[in-house]
Write a protein that holds these residues in place. Structure first.
Motif, PDB file in Angstrom:
ATOM      1  N   ARG A   3       0.818  -1.072  -0.137  1.00  0.00           N
ATOM      2  CA  ARG A   3      -0.243  -0.097  -0.225  1.00  0.00           C
ATOM      3  C   ARG A   3       0.730   0.696   0.038  1.00  0.00           C
ATOM      4  O   ARG A   3       0.418   2.201  -0.468  1.00  0.00           O
ATOM      5  N   MET A  34      -6.290   2.258   4.168  1.00  0.00           N
ATOM      6  CA  MET A  34      -6.626   1.113   2.752  1.00  0.00           C
ATOM      7  C   MET A  34      -6.793  -0.491   3.734  1.00  0.00           C
ATOM      8  O   MET A  34      -5.529  -0.719   4.252  1.00  0.00           O
ATOM      9  N   LYS A  35      -7.758  -0.957   3.028  1.00  0.00           N
ATOM     10  CA  LYS A  35      -7.491  -2.644   3.111  1.00  0.00           C
ATOM     11  C   LYS A  35      -5.797  -2.952   2.416  1.00  0.00           C
ATOM     12  O   LYS A  35      -5.779  -2.347   1.336  1.00  0.00           O
ATOM     13  N   LYS A  56      -7.461   4.968  -1.413  1.00  0.00           N
ATOM     14  CA  LYS A  56      -6.693   5.852   0.204  1.00  0.00           C
ATOM     15  C   LYS A  56      -8.422   6.111   0.389  1.00  0.00           C
ATOM     16  O   LYS A  56      -8.571   6.853   1.515  1.00  0.00           O
ATOM     17  N   GLY A  91     -11.307   5.048   0.223  1.00  0.00           N
ATOM     18  CA  GLY A  91     -12.480   3.676   0.557  1.00  0.00           C
ATOM     19  C   GLY A  91     -13.330   3.176  -0.367  1.00  0.00           C
ATOM     20  O   GLY A  91     -14.612   2.692   0.733  1.00  0.00           O
ATOM     21  N   ALA A 151     -11.575  -1.318  -2.479  1.00  0.00           N
ATOM     22  CA  ALA A 151     -10.883  -1.999  -1.104  1.00  0.00           C
ATOM     23  C   ALA A 151     -11.254  -3.464  -1.843  1.00  0.00           C
ATOM     24  O   ALA A 151     -11.066  -4.394  -1.636  1.00  0.00           O
ATOM     25  N   PRO A 166     -17.790   8.436   1.137  1.00  0.00           N
ATOM     26  CA  PRO A 166     -18.094   7.790   1.538  1.00  0.00           C
ATOM     27  C   PRO A 166     -18.839   7.989   3.250  1.00  0.00           C
ATOM     28  O   PRO A 166     -19.274   7.482   3.472  1.00  0.00           O
TER      29      PRO A 166
END
Lengths: 177, 339
Positions: A21, B1-2, B39, B41, B44, B125
């Motif tokens: 990430r 972030m996932k 970033k 969301g 994902a 979101p």
């Protein structure tokens, strides 16, 4: 998920382990301690994270580090040589083209990219449409510089000196004709 | 972030098979839009398949006199390409109207087509959004709608497509070439993006695992007379309020429209091919009055929202301005028309 990548940053080979990430910007700042690229908006809207990525100006906040394994990066810290400022950096000093300085490393890297692009004959949207196949080096007047530098925001509003600084650097390089 | 796994694709078929087999997988190009969405969301994925190093980075001549543009050709390279500048100036100008120099150096042709709306509610979101989270409602309907659609919207979504490049491609009748699990498909760019209807979460007709490999620009000799104009809230580095792409084929008198290609941006969920306006101009002198009438024919069914009724006269004025730029030698007086 951790991955090891290699980057050549400001002339030095660096190996760094990053999470998938991690952006190029965070790899530079948080992992390699190279803090000249700034995290302004972190969403590709301000240009303060601009570096030269494989020779071209690029925002680093939206680029994943893992996708740029092997890249050559030059930040504002790596532009100069042997204690000498890069001509664009010197032009920024000479023209007092900054106030707080936060956006300046990104502005300088972007300006270096602008000069390269103009030398290659790349047009901007304000470039007059020329004859077919006309790819002469672009002339960098005020309007062209303002358009080409529009991806770098300055909240202090130092544009009034940034544009002349870029124009002076362009002229010194021969792109200001 | 996932967290997500990352794989770098080495051939297109394998990339397609990998994504097709994983419901949570997505393709990664330059990431200039997708990474922002990670970033924020908005999405994902648990696996990103990086297609940015696939050898899809050539601009090649086609048999019909057109160009085949690889999906990985960067926006900056396509805009500067001598053949694009000479033969499709509308496309070069559209590309150069988008984003910033440092983003155009990254962003790809395929990725530009797949970028998602900049609707403020979609990107936040914390608000309802049928595009981001199907079935939650649309916060824009009663919200701030300066940047939203006036044509082709639904009660489920009033977002607009943000691309400039795709508007020029719509005017040029470009074809999107894809590779999916079942093989290659060729999709006219005007059919590639969808209107929202009751499924605004689907921006395009692409299936999961289907990869854009190229965009083909048909040969169109008179596209040398083409232009793109974008109107926005600041002079540069902003999304369109309205944009207009025009290519004109003029009769020998230099003023009568034999054929016109017109597409509009900033007004609909997809790049809007303005066939009514084209029809209205065909056979008529390219006067300001005729352009205004043609624009009004296109926007006759417009449903402006609280903050964007200005887009109707803006389409009218911008179309007239682009045509004026394209017909510089018109005898004096002929561009004067009733307002």
């Amino acid at each position: 998920m951790e991955t090891e990548i290699k980057l050549r940053v400001d002339g030095q080979e660096r190996e760094v382990t990053v999470d998938t990430r991690t952006t190029v910007l965070d790899a530079l700042r948080e992992r390699l301690g190279i803090t000249s690229p700034k995290k302004g908006c972190d969403h590709g809207q301000c240009g303060s994270c601009t570096v030269l990525l494989d020779g071209r100006r690029a925002t680093t906040c939206l680029a994943l580090a893992v996708a740029h394994d092997g890249a050559e990066i030059v930040t504002a810290e790596g532009l100069g040589t042997d204690g000498e400022l890069h001509p664009v950096q010197q032009a920024f000093v000479d023209h007092d083209a900054l106030q707080c300085g936060y956006c300046t490393p990104g502005q300088v890297c972007s300006a270096v990219g602008v000069l390269r692009e103009a030398a290659q004959g790349w047009p901007s949207v304000v470039t007059e449409v020329g004859a077919e196949g006309d790819i002469a080096p672009a002339r960098l007047d005020h309007e062209e510089i303002a358009e080409r530098m529009s991806g770098n925001l300055c909240r202090c509003g130092a544009y009034v000196n940034i544009v002349p600084a870029v124009a002076a650097a362009a002229e010194a390089e021969g792109a200001g004709r | 972030m996932k967290p997500f796994r990352y794989e770098r694709a080495t051939d297109a078929e394998h990339a397609v098979a990998t994504v097709a087999a994983h419901p949570g997988a997505a393709f990664l190009g330059a990431g200039t839009n997708l990474v922002d969405h990670l970033k924020l969301g908005i999405t994902a994925p648990d696996l990103l398949v990086d297609v940015s190093r696939l050898p899809l980075d050539e601009v090649a001549e086609t048999a019909d006199g057109g160009l085949r543009v690889g999906a990985n050709v960067r926006n900056a390279d396509l805009a500067a390409h001598p053949a694009v500048r000479a033969r499709y100036p509308v496309l070069s100008q559209a590309l150069l109207s988008g984003a910033s120099g440092q983003l155009r150096n990254l962003a790809t042709t395929g990725g530009n087509l797949l970028q998602r709306t900049r609707c403020a509610y979609f990107q936040d979101p914390s608000t309802p959004c049928n595009k981001r989270d199907p079935g939650t409602g649309c916060a824009a309907l009663e919200g701030w709608t300066r940047y939203h659609a006036i044509l082709g919207a639904s009660s489920h979504c009033v977002a607009v497509h943000p691309s400039d490049m795709a508007v020029a491609m719509a005017a040029l009748d470009a074809v999107v070439v894809t590779l999916g699990p079942d093989g290659e498909r060729r999709i006219p760019v005007t059919d590639f993006h969808r209107l929202p209807g009751d499924a605004p979460h689907r921006d395009t007709v692409l299936r999961h695992g289907e990869l854009i490999t190229a965009v083909e620009l048909p040969g169109l000799p008179w596209a040398t007379r083409s232009r793109y104009r974008k109107v926005r809230d600041r002079a540069s580095y902003a999304f369109a309020l309205v944009s207009v792409a025009v290519a004109l084929d003029l009769e020998d008198d230099g003023r009568t429209v034999r054929e016109a290609r017109i597409a509009l941006g900033g007004i609909a969920h997809k790049p809007w091919r303005a066939e009514r306006a084209e029809q209205a101009l065909r056979g008529l002198p390219a006067t300001e009055e005729n352009c205004r009438t043609a624009a009004d024919a296109e926007t006759a069914d417009a449903h402006p929202l609280r903050d964007n009724a200005f887009k109707i006269p803006l389409v009218r004025n911008t179309l007239a301005a682009v045509v004026r730029d394209l017909v510089p030698e018109t005898p004096s007086g002929s561009l004067e028309g009733a307002r």
